[in-house]
Design a protein around this motif. Structure first.
Motif, short mmCIF file in Angstrom:
data_model
loop_
_atom_site.label_atom_id
_atom_site.label_comp_id
_atom_site.label_asym_id
_atom_site.label_seq_id
_atom_site.Cartn_x
_atom_site.Cartn_y
_atom_site.Cartn_z
N ALA A 15 0.86 -1.19 0.00
CA ALA A 15 0.00 0.00 0.00
C ALA A 15 0.89 1.23 0.00
CB ALA A 15 -0.92 0.01 1.22
N THR B 16 -4.53 1.81 -4.68
CA THR B 16 -4.75 1.69 -3.24
C THR B 16 -3.96 0.56 -2.63
OG1 THR B 16 -6.99 2.58 -3.52
CG2 THR B 16 -6.52 1.41 -1.46
N SER B 17 -3.93 -0.57 -3.35
CA SER B 17 -3.20 -1.74 -2.87
C SER B 17 -2.80 -2.59 -4.08
CB SER B 17 -4.06 -2.56 -1.91
OG SER B 17 -3.36 -3.69 -1.43
#
Length: 308
Positions: A45, A62-63
């Motif tokens: 992240a 975001t990830s």
């Protein structure tokens, strides 16, 4: 992952692979260096600082799912974890950016010493040849860069998750607005660093580091911070042996969270070939000549491994 276009680079890479096999013995299906390892999966992240520095997807999503490989030095697959020759330890990350319409990924490769025994592929080949021939003492006496690497502290950690790791080569991050920033990666454990002295090491089992990975995961994810030391004008970016001053800014790029050991280790270890060249929009290789040689070594040894 293509071979480098320079034929001399490929020849040097091939010679290094052959020399490493001569030093450690042929072990079909295993890497000629960092043969012993374990693969884990998790997520990365990014921070807002990473998004500002690079337009690369793993620094903006975001990830991102990741695969990580912890490893021990030498080309000996069964080297005991208590053997100091297993240092420096390795930490390689694969960021899985897309699966369709084709697989897209980018990698970061680090180890636990902020250094390397030479500035380029020829230096590396001469160093490993001296090891093979038994002339390493004479070689070190006339090659201060290699001597500095040999003399650098290489303590054994109490676990893979309690050691810091360094990307020795410089890379260029490119922001969405076109700004370019040269950096060197660092990977810092969220847990405190912890190293073993000789007495404590004698009490450990030959597989304590690798056994400890599964044990650590029972208590929760193994967590690291991916950081970047930022170069300033005039800092050398094409020679890994020339370090930047410690007062240079260090920026946090994101959180690495490792959650489980990958199934089918033997097959996956043979298949995965990490790539020192980023090959992703937003991150570029520096002019460091060692990078192309390392890429050649990883690809040639990976092809050997898959064919074994």
């Amino acid at each position: 992952m293509p071979l480098p276009s320079d034929e001399k680079v490929v020849q040097t890479s091939s010679a290094i692979v052959s020399t490493l096999h001569s030093i450690f013995g042929p072990h079909p299906g295993f890497r000629p260096a960092h043969a012993k390892g374990v693969l884990l999966k998790g997520t990365f992240a990014p921070t807002e600082a990473a998004k500002a520095l690079s337009k690369a997807p793993h620094f903006n999503n975001t990830s991102t799912p990741i695969i990580v490989r912890f490893s021990s030095s030498t080309g000996i697959p069964e080297i005991p974890d208590t053997d100091p020759n297993g240092n420096p330890r390795g930490f390689a990350i694969r960021f899985l950016l897309a699966e369709t319409p084709r697989r897209v990924h980018t990698d970061i490769i680090t180890h636990s010493v902020d250094g390397f025994p030479g500035s380029n592929g020829n230096d590396a080949l001469e160093f490993f040849t001296a090891l093979k021939d038994g002339s390493i003492g004479d070689y070190l006496a006339s090659h201060p860069k290699a001597l500095a690497f040999i003399q650098a502290p290489k303590p054994t950690p109490s676990s893979f998750g309690k050691e810091k790791y360094f990307g020795v080569n410089a890379f260029k991050l490119i922001a969405a607005n076109g700004k370019e920033t040269f950096i060197r990666y660092r990977i810092i454990p969220e847990a405190d660093e912890e190293y073993l002295d000789d007495i404590a090491l004698k009490e450990k089992s030959p597989s304590f580091l690798y056994d400890g990975v599964s044990e650590s995961l029972k208590a929760g994810p193994i967590v690291f911070k991916l950081k970047a030391q930022v170069a300033e004008d005039g800092d050398v970016t094409d020679d890994n042996t020339i370090k930047w001053p410690e007062e240079r800014q260090v920026v946090e790029l994101g959180t690495i969270k490792l959650e489980s050991v990958i199934d089918d280790q033997a097959a996956q270890q043979k298949r995965i070939i990490f790539d020192p060249i980023p090959r992703v929009d937003g991150v570029e290789a520096s002019a460091d000549p060692l990078l192309d040689v390392r890429a050649g070594i990883y690809l040639l040894s990976g092809r050997e491994r898959r064919a074994a």
